[in-house]
Design a protein around this motif. Structure first.
Motif: not given
Length: 128
Positions: A66-77, A91-94, A96-106, A11-13
């Motif tokens: 999510m691995a790529l999304d977290v890396i890409a968001n860290w690069i641009v932020n 509360p919106v941005g890096l 929650p994206i990082t936490l969700f990415g860690l959840f997905v990978v874990a 939805g965001a994209h």
């Protein structure tokens, strides 16, 4: 949780693309990351469909996205984080994206095991 997170991402994209077109990310991301962020409008819903159908490919795709999304968001932020470390606490941005990415990978390995067990049980029930 996967479905909620990836639906929110899709939805965001989509909103980004509707409001700014394919060049929405041009002001802050290099071209390769712009292409990736635009592709998330397709990849996020694909993850939702595959995970919703309980396909192992969906879980693997979710992990990769999510691995790529977290890396890409860290690069641009990163420039904003260097100026103001509190940027991470928004509360919106890096964060929650990082936490969700860690959840997905874990959760991906246990989830893949559960799907494999479920598939094996379904196959053994239908072969009788």
């Amino acid at each position: 949780m996967y479905l909620i997170g990836f639906l929110e991402g899709a939805g965001a994209h989509f909103l980004d693309l509707i409001s700014g077109g394919i060049h929405f990310y041009a002001s802050f991301a290099p071209v390769s990351l712009q292409v990736f962020f635009v592709s998330l409008a397709f990849l996020d819903p694909l993850v939702v469909v595959l995970v919703g159908l309980v396909r192992p490919a969906g879980i693997r795709l979710a992990c990769g996205v999510m691995a790529l999304d977290v890396i890409a968001n860290w690069i641009v932020n990163w420039p904003w984080l260097q100026e103001n470390p509190a940027w991470l606490l928004r509360p919106v941005g890096l964060l929650p994206i990082t936490l969700f990415g860690l959840f997905v990978v874990a959760s991906s390995v246990p989830l893949l095991r559960a799907v494999a067990i479920g598939t094996t049980k379904r196959l053994s029930c239908t072969s009788r």
